[in-house]
Design a protein around this motif. Structure first.
Motif, PDB file in Angstrom:
ATOM      1  N   GLU A  38       5.989   3.272   0.981  1.00 46.57           N
ATOM      2  CA  GLU A  38       5.413   1.984   0.636  1.00 46.57           C
ATOM      3  C   GLU A  38       5.409   1.187   1.925  1.00 46.57           C
ATOM      4  O   GLU A  38       6.400   1.166   2.653  1.00 46.57           O
ATOM      5  CB  GLU A  38       6.199   1.234  -0.438  1.00 46.57           C
ATOM      6  N   TRP A  39       4.279   0.574   2.204  1.00 47.15           N
ATOM      7  CA  TRP A  39       4.102  -0.166   3.439  1.00 47.15           C
ATOM      8  C   TRP A  39       3.612  -1.561   3.096  1.00 47.15           C
ATOM      9  O   TRP A  39       2.911  -1.750   2.099  1.00 47.15           O
ATOM     10  CB  TRP A  39       3.066   0.555   4.320  1.00 47.15           C
ATOM     11  N   ASP A  40       3.967  -2.532   3.899  1.00 46.65           N
ATOM     12  CA  ASP A  40       3.488  -3.899   3.726  1.00 46.65           C
ATOM     13  C   ASP A  40       2.290  -4.085   4.648  1.00 46.65           C
ATOM     14  O   ASP A  40       2.461  -4.199   5.862  1.00 46.65           O
ATOM     15  CB  ASP A  40       4.602  -4.899   4.069  1.00 46.65           C
ATOM     16  N   ASP A  41       1.111  -4.056   4.072  1.00 48.72           N
ATOM     17  CA  ASP A  41      -0.166  -4.271   4.744  1.00 48.72           C
ATOM     18  C   ASP A  41      -0.815  -2.939   5.146  1.00 48.72           C
ATOM     19  O   ASP A  41      -0.257  -2.184   5.945  1.00 48.72           O
ATOM     20  CB  ASP A  41      -0.007  -5.156   5.981  1.00 48.72           C
ATOM     21  N   PRO A  42      -1.972  -2.653   4.582  1.00 52.21           N
ATOM     22  CA  PRO A  42      -2.669  -1.388   4.874  1.00 52.21           C
ATOM     23  C   PRO A  42      -2.990  -1.180   6.355  1.00 52.21           C
ATOM     24  O   PRO A  42      -2.919  -0.053   6.846  1.00 52.21           O
ATOM     25  CB  PRO A  42      -3.954  -1.491   4.048  1.00 52.21           C
ATOM     26  N   GLN A  43      -3.321  -2.256   7.084  1.00 57.07           N
ATOM     27  CA  GLN A  43      -3.622  -2.098   8.518  1.00 57.07           C
ATOM     28  C   GLN A  43      -2.375  -1.684   9.297  1.00 57.07           C
ATOM     29  O   GLN A  43      -2.461  -0.883  10.229  1.00 57.07           O
ATOM     30  CB  GLN A  43      -4.211  -3.401   9.105  1.00 57.07           C
ATOM     31  N   ARG A  44      -1.229  -2.216   8.888  1.00 53.00           N
ATOM     32  CA  ARG A  44       0.016  -1.812   9.544  1.00 53.00           C
ATOM     33  C   ARG A  44       0.346  -0.353   9.234  1.00 53.00           C
ATOM     34  O   ARG A  44       0.836   0.379  10.102  1.00 53.00           O
ATOM     35  CB  ARG A  44       1.165  -2.712   9.102  1.00 53.00           C
ATOM     36  N   ALA A  45       0.091   0.072   8.007  1.00 54.81           N
ATOM     37  CA  ALA A  45       0.325   1.472   7.634  1.00 54.81           C
ATOM     38  C   ALA A  45      -0.572   2.388   8.458  1.00 54.81           C
ATOM     39  O   ALA A  45      -0.129   3.436   8.956  1.00 54.81           O
ATOM     40  CB  ALA A  45       0.077   1.677   6.142  1.00 54.81           C
ATOM     41  N   CYS A 103       0.873  -1.174   0.000  1.00 52.86           N
ATOM     42  CA  CYS A 103       0.000   0.000   0.000  1.00 52.86           C
ATOM     43  C   CYS A 103       0.907   1.219   0.000  1.00 52.86           C
ATOM     44  O   CYS A 103       2.060   1.153   0.394  1.00 52.86           O
ATOM     45  CB  CYS A 103      -0.950   0.011   1.194  1.00 52.86           C
ATOM     46  N   THR A 104       0.362   2.309  -0.492  1.00 54.12           N
ATOM     47  CA  THR A 104       1.051   3.592  -0.445  1.00 54.12           C
ATOM     48  C   THR A 104       0.438   4.386   0.695  1.00 54.12           C
ATOM     49  O   THR A 104      -0.783   4.434   0.845  1.00 54.12           O
ATOM     50  CB  THR A 104       0.892   4.346  -1.777  1.00 54.12           C
ATOM     51  N   LEU A 105       1.277   4.980   1.509  1.00 52.11           N
ATOM     52  CA  LEU A 105       0.852   5.834   2.613  1.00 52.11           C
ATOM     53  C   LEU A 105       1.414   7.222   2.346  1.00 52.11           C
ATOM     54  O   LEU A 105       2.605   7.368   2.069  1.00 52.11           O
ATOM     55  CB  LEU A 105       1.391   5.293   3.942  1.00 52.11           C
ATOM     56  N   VAL A 106       0.544   8.235   2.419  1.00 48.68           N
ATOM     57  CA  VAL A 106       0.988   9.620   2.282  1.00 48.68           C
ATOM     58  C   VAL A 106       0.615  10.347   3.571  1.00 48.68           C
ATOM     59  O   VAL A 106      -0.533  10.294   4.008  1.00 48.68           O
ATOM     60  CB  VAL A 106       0.339  10.323   1.063  1.00 48.68           C
ATOM     61  N   PRO A 150       6.438  -2.491  12.226  1.00 46.38           N
ATOM     62  CA  PRO A 150       6.152  -3.644  11.371  1.00 46.38           C
ATOM     63  C   PRO A 150       5.506  -3.198  10.062  1.00 46.38           C
ATOM     64  O   PRO A 150       4.574  -2.389  10.061  1.00 46.38           O
ATOM     65  CB  PRO A 150       5.162  -4.470  12.199  1.00 46.38           C
ATOM     66  N   GLY A 151       6.050  -3.699   8.958  1.00 43.46           N
ATOM     67  CA  GLY A 151       5.485  -3.399   7.645  1.00 43.46           C
ATOM     68  C   GLY A 151       6.189  -2.287   6.895  1.00 43.46           C
ATOM     69  O   GLY A 151       5.939  -2.118   5.697  1.00 43.46           O
ATOM     70  N   PHE A 152       7.058  -1.517   7.546  1.00 39.85           N
ATOM     71  CA  PHE A 152       7.752  -0.447   6.827  1.00 39.85           C
ATOM     72  C   PHE A 152       8.641  -1.049   5.743  1.00 39.85           C
ATOM     73  O   PHE A 152       9.372  -2.003   5.974  1.00 39.85           O
ATOM     74  CB  PHE A 152       8.616   0.401   7.766  1.00 39.85           C
ATOM     75  N   LEU A 166      -1.550  -0.620  -3.782  1.00 39.50           N
ATOM     76  CA  LEU A 166      -0.750   0.169  -4.730  1.00 39.50           C
ATOM     77  C   LEU A 166       0.670   0.363  -4.222  1.00 39.50           C
ATOM     78  O   LEU A 166       0.879   0.860  -3.108  1.00 39.50           O
ATOM     79  CB  LEU A 166      -1.393   1.537  -4.963  1.00 39.50           C
ATOM     80  N   ARG A 167       1.629   0.002  -5.048  1.00 33.72           N
ATOM     81  CA  ARG A 167       3.029   0.271  -4.731  1.00 33.72           C
ATOM     82  C   ARG A 167       3.315   1.756  -4.922  1.00 33.72           C
ATOM     83  O   ARG A 167       2.829   2.376  -5.857  1.00 33.72           O
ATOM     84  CB  ARG A 167       3.961  -0.533  -5.638  1.00 33.72           C
ATOM     85  N   ARG A 168       4.132   2.289  -4.042  1.00 35.60           N
ATOM     86  CA  ARG A 168       4.480   3.719  -4.103  1.00 35.60           C
ATOM     87  C   ARG A 168       5.040   4.103  -5.461  1.00 35.60           C
ATOM     88  O   ARG A 168       4.604   5.086  -6.066  1.00 35.60           O
ATOM     89  CB  ARG A 168       5.491   4.041  -3.002  1.00 35.60           C
TER      90      ARG A 168
END
Length: 190
Positions: free
Chosen positions: A123-130, A68-71, A102-104, A158-160
């Motif tokens: 970019e994070w591994d798993d939306p809940q972790r982000a 997932c992408t986190l902004v 976790p997930g970074f 979505l990948r960053r």
């Protein structure tokens, strides 16, 4: 959709403390990387602003299995003019506040935009972790940021780098305006 909120204080600070301890192990194993390929790139957003990438931090390949992408955005309190350069230099010291969550997988650090807002594009591994990270980080940012300036958006699946190279991947097409401060519209490489 309601505005996300920070985690409870005790829960957020426990998560940050655990992150700092994990970061020590990552540093000892030399797993944290600072690639330079994107430094100097300019990322544009649907609210009409843009910002320069001044650092990237990555673990391993920087690729997530469940991406997932986190902004994240915030505006610093009491930082103006030359203070921005000082903040960018010292911000490397903030790495233990996120890299051990976790997930970074990776983060692009963006300098302040035309409105004085900083952004991180992850970019994070798993939306809940982000989501957990962003809600924990909120408590740290609240110490130094203008009240009400802290916001984040999680874009599941979505990948960053895909969002940066093809902004049309984000559902809903090319929406614009202040509400879309997080929507990437392009990247210009140096």
């Amino acid at each position: 959709m309601s505005e996300p909120e920070p985690l409870a204080l005790a829960e957020a600070w426990r998560a940050v403390a655990s992150c700092v301890l994990s970061c020590c192990a990552l540093l000892a194993c030399r797993r944290i990387q600072l690639p330079r390929e994107r430094v100097g790139s300019r990322i544009s957003f649907a609210d009409g602003t843009s910002a320069r990438v001044y650092r990237e931090t990555r673990l391993g390949s920087g690729l997530a299995r469940n991406p997932c992408t986190l902004v994240v955005t915030f505006r610093l309190r009491l930082v103006h003019g030359p203070g921005h350069a000082l903040f960018r230099a010292e911000s490397l010291l903030n790495t233990p506040l996120f890299v051990g969550f976790p997930g970074f997988t990776s983060k692009l650090w963006l300098a302040h935009d035309e409105d004085g807002r900083y952004r991180g594009v992850y970019e994070w591994d798993d939306p809940q972790r982000a989501e957990h990270y962003a809600r924990s980080l909120w408590r740290v940012l609240a110490l130094v940021s203008v009240p009400e300036s802290i916001h984040y958006t999680v874009l599941p699946g979505l990948r960053r780098d895909d969002v940066l190279s093809d902004p049309g991947l984000v559902e809903g097409g090319a929406r614009v305006g202040a509400a879309y401060w997080w929507r990437v519209t392009g990247e210009t490489r140096p």
